[in-house]
Write a protein that holds these residues in place. Structure first.
Motif, PDB file in Angstrom:
ATOM      1  N   PRO B  29       0.820  -1.221   0.000  1.00 22.67           N
ATOM      2  CA  PRO B  29       0.000   0.000   0.000  1.00 22.67           C
ATOM      3  C   PRO B  29       0.852   1.268   0.000  1.00 22.67           C
ATOM      4  O   PRO B  29       1.891   1.330   0.654  1.00 22.67           O
ATOM      5  N   THR B  30       0.378   2.254  -0.746  1.00 19.39           N
ATOM      6  CA  THR B  30       1.115   3.518  -0.823  1.00 19.39           C
ATOM      7  C   THR B  30       0.516   4.565   0.093  1.00 19.39           C
ATOM      8  O   THR B  30       0.871   5.730   0.023  1.00 19.39           O
ATOM      9  N   CYS B  32      -0.217   6.721   3.464  1.00 21.82           N
ATOM     10  CA  CYS B  32       0.681   7.218   4.499  1.00 21.82           C
ATOM     11  C   CYS B  32       0.710   6.203   5.634  1.00 21.82           C
ATOM     12  O   CYS B  32      -0.308   5.617   5.980  1.00 21.82           O
ATOM     13  N   PRO B  33       1.881   6.054   6.244  1.00 22.08           N
ATOM     14  CA  PRO B  33       1.937   5.209   7.431  1.00 22.08           C
ATOM     15  C   PRO B  33       0.933   5.708   8.463  1.00 22.08           C
ATOM     16  O   PRO B  33       0.847   6.904   8.714  1.00 22.08           O
ATOM     17  N   GLY B  34       0.165   4.794   9.033  1.00 24.12           N
ATOM     18  CA  GLY B  34      -0.805   5.181  10.057  1.00 24.12           C
ATOM     19  C   GLY B  34      -2.184   5.450   9.504  1.00 24.12           C
ATOM     20  O   GLY B  34      -3.130   5.669  10.259  1.00 24.12           O
ATOM     21  N   CYS B  35      -2.338   5.433   8.180  1.00 22.23           N
ATOM     22  CA  CYS B  35      -3.630   5.717   7.546  1.00 22.23           C
ATOM     23  C   CYS B  35      -4.679   4.725   8.027  1.00 22.23           C
ATOM     24  O   CYS B  35      -4.420   3.526   8.154  1.00 22.23           O
ATOM     25  N   PHE B  38      -5.846   1.153   6.255  1.00 20.33           N
ATOM     26  CA  PHE B  38      -5.208  -0.156   6.380  1.00 20.33           C
ATOM     27  C   PHE B  38      -6.128  -1.169   7.066  1.00 20.33           C
ATOM     28  O   PHE B  38      -6.047  -2.365   6.797  1.00 20.33           O
ATOM     29  N   GLY B 140      -7.883  14.182   1.127  1.00 22.02           N
ATOM     30  CA  GLY B 140      -6.484  13.914   1.447  1.00 22.02           C
ATOM     31  C   GLY B 140      -5.582  14.053   0.244  1.00 22.02           C
ATOM     32  O   GLY B 140      -4.507  14.646   0.312  1.00 22.02           O
TER      33      GLY B 140
END
Lengths: 333, 286, 571, 605
Positions: B29-30, B32-35, B38, B140
């Motif tokens: 997945p591209t 953002c980390p923490g999105c 997920f 976003g």
């Protein structure tokens, strides 16, 4: 076959050329931590005083590496060797594999525990970058202080003298300490220094340095206080073997190698100023001395890496011209 | 947070290996980390594994926006269409091939903003697709403009003096549009999200999962923390079969309820198509 | 199970916690708290450093006092096996924490008399030898309620601490302070009592419920070289003992050669410097990096102008008229890492004193050779052997460890308990309880203040002057506090990689499996591709406990817990 | 003007004894993955250079992703001379993301340098290592960006500011200018944000000072004045705001969103309003409603939005409602390349829509023209009651340049043709006039009523499908296009007026053309270029005159099919040399120069 050479000095560059001549298809990568094309370190003083041009100083160029099909990676330091994995790690964490490795990292001036805290106040005199920085500072410099042993001290004094600076030389012993020079020539040397009005402080050493108003105040063990616009000091020239620490490869002061320039690890060779070579007749390990020896060691290492089997023959003496005196220096005492 | 020994860690990894959900993954997945996205993604992996849906029979459709990337990350057939147009594309696929499992993933702007005109019609026709609305109350991908679900007063790049519009409630919309399965979950709770996605895909008819899925990069108003403060599970005696009741619970702002709000059995569009097909059987083909 | 002395000193606050005797958790401590694992007595290093960090020097002292008995002395002269192990010293992370200097600070600022309730059990134990091993055993047994008497052959207790180490590194009053804290527990030390016959030992065995013999290791290694009888030749430890008993103050030293590479060898060079020698050479058969002396001590030695000669071995001591005139050395080459003499490479260094500091051997005391190893502790009935006396020359901290092991064995023998067991306490820690910030990782090593070189001729003046409270707290801030365990709950993770994005070093990775070693160690098998990743895991061995991942995790699936180890008695 | 201040120098390409010329024209490219703060770097460097009085241009190239895999670059070209374009190649590459920066190395000029992160955690494979790809004729400087950022900020953020510090030292730029920019950028957020960023900057600076003490030097002219910085989007929004804009409706789309953001912020200050609506269909509807009600209104979008709007644009033509539609062009068709530049929307702007559908199409060439041009667009739209499509592009809209803009402010500007009092009572909304423009009464004003419609209608506005009415009304709508020529600026000739090679181009390509012409002139080939903001209608006489004085015409544009060349060919009957540049990056001046020289060669043989 990938040959990786760490170090772009005389030994490294010669080895690269030798390997490439013997194994046209071999991949040769040569890595140096200075960001300039390889040059002749022994000519830096001549360059500083203007006796030698940049073209003469640089013994290689972009075209050379292109023509020889040698990949040069400059300005990049190797931090660690992993002889079991046959890889090296750069300071920037890159890991690169090799089939045969040559360590030709040379040596450099080092500071002992007393001088170490003042490292930032001490001007190094070793690389081309050092020379360029000194050139930048020179117009504001009148007096320099030199403290260090060996021929390199003489070389530095010579350089500073030629650019017209007043020199104070601090040494631990009675006289200038150059154990490699024939003893009968020492007298000549002393008189040469005396003629040039060099301020000789003997039986003493630097214990503290302070920077006051862009000048430097040097305090000695004997309690002397000396002023200079530049301070050059070192305790020793030590082989650069940091990348071999805790690798299991045997290191004394330098990397221990046999006459075929092999280190104690398979497929790892070493040559030039960073090694100590075992000499069967002398029955001891000796640290390399001088440019011709480094070139020769590089050549032998390169040949053996490319599959040949040749032993190193020692060049016993080297001629230097210091302060107008021809000096014959021997490789050992 | 319970205390974990090292034994627990090893057991956890063994569980992850045996439930095989991870094999439904496709590219990394591209987001953002923490999105928050997920979590429903993980939900789709686990649900399709639990329901034994072969990836070849799975179609993922999306519109534009961060959620639009969803199909790329799931093993199966994906259709990344244009902004807001996910639902009509999915409708076409479902009508053409009723045997496929069709899941639409879209964001709040995509679903109730630009594509807001499509959502009611797929719902009222009870098209048998699953619609995951990943609601982060922000635009976003265009870097932080107000969205139709952004709270009143929210400051964004395009509402520098505060949002003076009121937010839509997608769960309520889905209920009023006639969706036959409506659930709401919070991205923080992976277990519940997986459970809801599984039920939604298993449901026959238009199923809608409203995922409260915070944007960690641009939304400083609707966050994991802010949602946590207002959210609560539906009462344990809640029965999701009363439409009016469901709208009341869906509309509740404090607390915001999560769980299955409404569920009813109703013939799907395909069922009606079948009825028409049956009726037409034997008619002369001119 | 009942509590042992481990729990007696330091009161732990009550928090949510569980206990585990699982080998996985026990092994976690060995792998993850490397300083503790490297310490022979398993000192709770992060525990006391955290106490210093929080300004509680007293607790820091008590932890040290509990774990290694001699915080004052060890804080100066420990050989610090913990520091090379320190995670902060790993590649790219900087320098190890100055654990030993912090120990000293804990003693300097946190010393407090112990206030223990000791219930006498009516049994008597005699310890022979008041060195580190004997005193540790005496300490541990006194706490368990035994009446302990220690017999010492010299004028004062302390053994090597008192006689083997120069005052400029370890002043006498410092040793005395540590000894006093043991006698405060009721241990009686009788000096000038030499035990050197089997009959004496038999007598003690009858008089006491148990006898522990820890006579140390004082005899020089049995190397014989020509010329050793000449005036001006010394054995290293002998030289130090004479110097420490102020017997060498009138000696005239000019040129000195010291043979050896350990602490004693370096101490001999520096003592010679203080006794007025002008040219001192340290000669060692291997290379500098193989020297067992500590780097700070070697640096001090270099500062004091002492020369070094490596890869050389002594062949002969040259003497004229019964006086040392020089030493003949031979050069070595390394063969498979071992020094081998090169024939014909001999050379001479002229000198008027030669000090051989190449290690010691133990005294051959009658009746002790037959004592068998019982459960790794030499024991025959109520008679035990401990410390260097049995194991040969070792470090202070190793002697302490052995003393403790023997004391436990003796207690087990006398009390009838079944043995001991390690228990891991796992305590929940909230993010806001982490006392450090990531910025703290960039604090440079706090250097130990020294007196200037010019003032070092005063023979007994301590060279290291110790941290101030502020320096100690500054240094304590550097400690990663490795007793914290950061862990991802795989069942709740959503694989969003927020933690990986936030990680400061290569500590969090995608794993496809966990291998469990036979010893309980865990190895995460990293996943090369996203598809095969089963879990996101924290490699605790690389983790520097910064807390970034916990802050970043959106679903709070990363927990922090504190691991502490306790050894309990099994009844 | 004083000569440049001069001290000693170390030339990086020739390490010693080489030329002693200082660098006067430098391009720095920051490359990272989105989220690395690449744009901030560009802003800070640009701000610092502008404050030193240097001329500069900044270009951002983004991927569409926010974080993760997507790469973005910012290139800043600064010089003590005028910067027309981004030029060819860069001097410095700052690799905030190592792996992603590798392919950028090909753009670094020999003797230039690469700054790479040297503290990436874990084992870095050779293929992913930026350092491994630095050829020997380029200097590589390893700086532990991540480590120093951690030291400064306690997190991985701030690598970009560390890199700024490194750059500042290595190129001997004045530290204060950068610190001042940091203050501007972070000072408003919190004192901690400022503090950690200054710390990050200083750490980068000091690291290089210690490890790479030998720095390069740059020529800075002492007398230069600080320069203001604008992007095309800034200039455009402010041009409209200064010229009576009262209403804005839009929908976020890269690369046009910024215009809406500025309007959202600024309009309420002057009694206006911005609304973000649900889609472009709604946006153009709102704009037409506002103009209908008598307020100057505008929307901005990119190609996909313009496509959506096509239907409503048809309505605007038919119903003679003014509308200004800004299209900041990006790569197409469809979603295409949202973060890449292309001049591909000319055809839809000119021809998109049903029926005979005349509309005004304009294309600014410079940031300054974004400001002046949008003002003209608003005037024309209102006066001639027509939609105006204003074709900016991503490069023009997002790049930042130093430029001087002559402010023209008239907040209540109105160019509406109002009815004479005598006409009131018999008012016809679509009255046939000589110039085709009917006097316009707006709701709220007394004197008449009307209904507008998308159906064909009579002058009074009643639906009517008779042939002669349709002919008459169509003719009326086209007549407005001819009539407005009196209000249009003449086209300008730049370069050597006597040259035989003439170039006609449009939009942002002009900058590269001007620089390409200079490069060609350095090689002895003269050329000239015709600069016109108007695409439809045009000052046809000045074009015909230009064509007549040129032996060969070159038409460079950034699209595949030569959309502008096609228009010129059909309108003027010329046979130009077409240059269809397929570029996602700024146009290379060297390529333009080569083409000029080639054409010259053809002419002489």
């Amino acid at each position: 076959m990938r040959y990786v050479i760490v170090g772009t000095g005389a030994a490294g560059a010669t080895a690269a050329r030798t390997i490439k001549r013997m194994d046209r298809d071999g991949e040769v990568v040569i890595i140096g931590d200075e960001r300039f094309f390889p040059y002749n370190r022994y000519l830096l003083t001549e360059f500083l005083s203007g006796a030698v041009s940049a073209a003469e100083l640089f013994h290689t160029s972009e075209e050379f590496f292109e023509a020889m099909d040698i990949r040069l990676r400059k300005g990049q330091a190797v931090e660690r060797v992993y002889p079991n994995d046959k890889t090296i790690r750069f300071a920037h964490n890159e890991v690169m594999s090799y089939d045969r490795l040559l360590i030709a990292t040379g040596r450099s001036p080092s500071l002992g525990p007393v001088l170490r805290p003042y490292a930032k106040l001490i001007q190094r005199y070793y690389t081309f970058e050092d020379i360029l920085l000194i050139q930048k500072r020179l117009p504001e410099v009148r007096e320099v202080i030199v403290s260090g042993r060996g021929l390199s001290a003489l070389d530095l004094i010579q350089g500073m003298y030629r650019v017209g600076k007043k020199i104070t030389y601090i040494t631990r012993g009675q006289a200038i300490d150059v154990s490699t020079v024939e003893s009968h020539l020492m007298g000549d040397l002393d008189s040469a220094l005396a003629e040039r009005e060099i301020n000789f402080v003997h039986d003493d050493r630097i214990v503290a340095i302070e920077c006051v108003d862009n000048r430097y105040l040097v305090k000695t063990f004997q309690g002397k206080e000396l002023w200079g616009d530049l301070v050059f000091a070192w305790d020793n020239y030590t082989p650069n073997v940091g990348c071999l620490r805790n690798t299991g490869i045997e290191v004394k002061t330098g990397i221990l190698v046999d006459l075929r320039m092999r280190s104690s690890a398979p497929e790892v060779y070493a040559a030039g100023d960073c090694v100590e070579i075992y000499h069967p007749t002398l029955k001891n390990y000796w640290i390399n001395f001088g440019w011709p020896n480094a070139v020769e060691q590089g050549r032998i290492a390169g040949k053996n890496m490319a599959g040949d089997n040749e032993e190193y023959q020692i060049h016993e003496t080297t001629l230097f011209n210091i302060l107008g005196k021809p000096l014959e220096a021997r490789w050992w005492d | 947070m319970s205390l974990l020994t090292k034994r627990h860690v090893i057991e956890g990894l063994q569980r992850a290996k045996t439930n095989k959900a991870q094999q439904h993954r496709d590219v990394l997945p591209t987001w953002c980390p923490g999105c928050g996205h997920f979590t429903p993604l993980q939900g789709v992996y686990e649900a399709t594994e639990r329901l034994n849906i072969h990836p070849k029979n799975l179609v993922l459709v999306s519109g534009i926006g961060c959620s639009g990337r969803f199909p790329f990350f799931v093993k199966g057939f994906g259709f990344h269409s244009l902004h807001g147009r996910g639902i009509p594309v999915a409708t076409g696929i479902k009508i053409a091939r009723p045997e496929l499992t069709v899941v639409v993933a879209g964001g709040d702007g995509d679903g109730v903003g630009i594509g807001g005109g499509h959502f009611p019609h797929a719902a009222r026709n009870n098209i048998d697709i699953t619609y995951l609305l990943l609601d982060n109350s922000i635009y976003g991908l265009t870097k932080g403009q107000v969205s139709p679900t952004s709270p009143f007063g929210m400051i964004s790049a395009t509402t520098p003096y505060g949002n003076i519009g009121y937010p839509l409630n997608p769960s309520t919309l889905a209920l009023t549009y006639g969706a036959t399965f409506v659930a709401r979950v919070f991205s923080r709770d992976r277990d519940e999200c997986t459970e809801m996605v599984t039920q939604a895909i298993a449901h026959k008819g238009f199923s809608f999962v409203h995922v409260l899925s915070p944007c960690v990069e641009f939304n400083k108003f609707v966050t994991y923390g802010s949602i946590r403060e207002t959210i609560a599970p539906l009462p344990s005696d809640y029965v999701p079969d009363d439409h009016v009741h469901a709208i009341q619970y869906a509309e509740s702002a404090s607390p915001v309820y999560h769980g299955v709000l409404f569920k009813t059995a109703k013939p799907t569009y395909s069922d009606h198509m079948q009825t028409v097909f049956e009726k037409m059987k034997g008619s002369p083909t001119n | 199970m009942s509590e042992t002395s481990d729990a007696l000193f330091v009161a732990e606050p009550e928090r949510a916690h569980l206990t585990s005797t699982d080998v996985l958790d026990r092994k976690w401590i060995d792998v993850n708290i490397p300083c503790k694992a490297a310490c022979p007595v398993m000192t709770d290093v992060p525990g006391y450093i955290q106490a210093i960090l929080e300004g509680d020097f007293e607790t820091a002292y008590k932890i040290n006092r509990r774990d290694n008995v001699f915080p004052h002395s060890l804080g100066r002269v420990c050989n610090r096996p913990c520091e090379p192990a320190c995670r902060h010293g790993r590649e790219g992370l900087g320098e190890p924490v100055a654990i030993c200097h912090l120990k000293r600070a804990s003693a300097d600022f946190g010393y407090t008399p112990l206030d223990l309730e000791i219930v006498p059990n009516g049994k008597k134990v005699c310890v022979v030898g008041a060195g580190p091993a004997g005193l540790t055993a005496a300490n541990d047994l006194a706490i368990k309620g035994y009446q302990v008497v220690v017999l010492e052959q010299y004028d004062e207790p302390g053994g090597m601490l008192r006689y083997g180490i120069p005052q400029f590194r370890l002043p006498y009053d410092v040793v005395a302070a540590d000894v006093k804290s043991i006698t405060d527990l009721g241990v009686e030390i009788r000096c000038n009592q030499r035990i050197d016959s089997e009959a004496q030992i038999e007598l003690l065995k009858r008089e006491y419920d148990a006898v522990i013999l820890s006579g140390g290791c004082m005899l020089p290694s049995s190397v014989k070289l020509p010329g050793m009888d000449a005036h001006g030749f010394y054995w290293g430890l002998d030289f130090m003992m004479q110097a420490n008993r102020e017997l060498l103050n009138d000696i005239k030293l000019n040129k000195v050669v010291v043979i050896g590479g350990g602490f004693t060898a370096v101490d001999c060079t520096r003592t010679s410097y203080r006794l007025g020698a002008s040219e001192i050479t340290l000669a060692y058969r291997r290379t500098k990096d193989k020297m067992s002396a500590g780097e700070p001590e070697i640096d001090c030695m270099e500062e004091e102008g002492i020369e070094m000669e490596f890869l050389v071995s002594p062949v002969e001591i040259l003497a004229k008229d019964g006086k040392v005139t020089g030493i003949r050395l031979v050069r070595n080459r390394l063969e498979e890492g071992k020094p081998v003499a090169i024939p014909g490479s001999e050379f001479v260094i002229e000198c008027d004193a030669v000090i051989m500091a190449i290690g010691q051997t133990n005294e051959d005391l009658p009746g002790t050779k037959e004592v068998p190893e019982v459960n790794e502790v030499p024991q025959k009935d109520n008679f035990f052997l401990a410390g260097d006396f049995r194991n040969g020359s070792g470090t202070v901290i190793e002697a302490c460890a052995d003393g403790r092991k023997v004391a436990r064995r003796a207690h087990q023998y006398l009390s009838g308990i079944k043995g001991y067991q390690d228990v891991v306490h796992i305590e929940e820690i909230k993010l806001d309880q982490l006392p450090r910030t990531r910025e703290d990782d960039f604090i440079p090593l706090t250097t130990m203040p020294h007196i200037p070189v010019s003032e070092r001729l005063a023979k007994n003046r301590e060279v290291e002057t110790g941290y101030t409270r502020e320096l100690a707290q500054n240094e304590a801030r550097r400690c990663y506090l490795c007793h914290y365990n950061f862990q991802i709950d795989i069942d709740r993770c959503i694989y969003c990689m927020a933690c990986i994005d936030a990680m400061p070093v290569d500590c969090i990775k995608l794993a496809k499996d966990i291998d469990v070693g036979a010893d309980g160690s865990l190895r995460y098998v990293s996943a090369a591709h996203w598809e095969e990743a089963q879990a996101i895991t924290i490699d605790n061995d690389k983790c520097i406990r910064c807390g970034n991942c916990v802050r970043a995790c959106p679903v709070d699936c990363i927990s922090i817990s504190k691991y502490t180890l306790e050894t309990v008695e099994v009844e | 003007m004083k000569p440049p201040s001069s001290t000693s120098l170390a030339s990086p390409s020739k390490p010693a004894g080489g030329t002693k010329a200082k660098r006067r024209d430098i391009s720095v490219r920051f490359c990272g993955i989105a989220g690395d703060g690449v744009v901030t770097c560009g802003r800070i460097l640009a701000g610092a250079c502008a404050s030193l009085g240097l001329d500069l241009m900044v270009n951002d190239i983004f991927s569409a992703e926010i974080r993760g895999k997507g790469k973005s670059t910012t290139t800043v070209r600064f010089s003590s001379r005028i910067v027309h374009s981004m030029g060819d190649g860069v001097e410095v590459l700052v690799g905030l993301a190592g792996k992603e920066s590798i392919e950028e190395i090909k753009d670094v000029r020999p003797g230039g340098c690469v700054i790479y992160g040297s503290s990436i955690p874990g084992d870095l494979p050779e293929d992913d290592s930026l350092a491994a790809h630095v050829p020997p004729n380029i200097h590589g400087f390893g700086v532990p960006l991540r480590k120093l950022a951690n030291q400064a900020t306690g997190s991985n953020q701030g690598k970009n500011i560390v890199a700024m510090g490194a750059l500042c030292y290595l190129y001997s730029l004045p530290q204060e200018a950068f610190i001042e920019q940091l203050r501007k950028n972070f000072g408003r957020k919190s004192s901690r944000a400022l503090e950690v960023n200054i710390k990050a900057f200083t750490l980068g600076f000091e690291y290089c000072k210690e490890h790479y003490p030998l720095s390069f030097e740059l020529e800075v002219l002492d007398t230069l004045e600080p320069r203001p910085l604008y992007t095309g989007n800034d200039a455009l929004a402010h041009g409209a705001l200064d010229w009576g804009l009262k209403f804005f409706a839009g929908y976020p789309i890269t690369p046009a969103t910024k215009i809406m953001e500025i309007c959202a912020k600024e309009l309420p200050k002057n009694g206006g309003w911005t609304i973000q609506v649900e889609d472009e269909i709604a946006a153009i509807s709102n704009v037409m409603g506002a103009f209908f009600a008598g307020k100057r209104a505008m929307t901005s979008t990119a190609g996909p939005g313009l496509s959506l709007m096509s239907e409503m644009i048809g309505l605007a033509v038919m119903a003679e409602i003014p509308a200004v539609i800004v299209d900041v062009q990006r790569g197409g068709p469809a979603t295409g390349m949202p973060t890449k530049v292309e001049q591909g929307d000319l055809n839809i702007a000119l021809y998109g829509g049903a029926g005979d559908c005349p509309r005004v199409v304009m294309a600014p060439s410079t940031v300054r023209e974004c400001y002046t041009g949008i003002q003209l667009a608003l005037d024309l739209a209102e006066k001639y009651q027509t939609p105006v499509i204003f074709l900016s592009d991503l490069f023009l809209g997002q790049r930042m340049v130093t430029t001087s803009i002559p402010k023209r402010v008239e907040r209540d500007r109105c160019t509406r043709k109002k009815p004479f009092p005598g006409e009131l009572g018999t008012y016809e909304r679509f009255k046939i006039t000589e110039d085709g423009v009917s006097p316009l009464l707006i709701p709220g004003e007394e004197g008449g009523f009307y209904t507008i419609t998308g159906l064909e209608h009579t002058p009074s506005g009643n639906p009517n499908f008779e042939s002669n009415v349709h002919s008459m009304m169509t003719e009326k709508r086209y007549r407005k296009m001819k009539a407005m020529c009196v209000d249009l600026p003449p086209a300008d000739v730049l370069g050597d007026k006597d040259a035989l090679i003439g170039i006609v181009t449009w939009g942002s390509t002009l900058g590269s053309v001007v620089e390409g012409m200079e490069l060609a002139r350095e090689q002895g080939v003269k050329s000239k270029v015709l600069k016109s903001i108007m695409i439809n209608p045009q000052h046809e006489d000045s074009f015909r005159e230009f064509f007549a004085s040129s032996a060969r015409i070159i038409v460079p544009e950034v699209n595949y099919e030569g959309q502008y060349a096609a228009l010129l060919k059909s309108r003027y009957g010329i046979q130009p040399v077409e240059m269809h540049i397929s570029a996602v990056d700024p146009v290379s001046p060297a390529k333009i120069a080569n083409r000029i020289i080639e054409v010259q060669d053809e002419l002489t043989h």
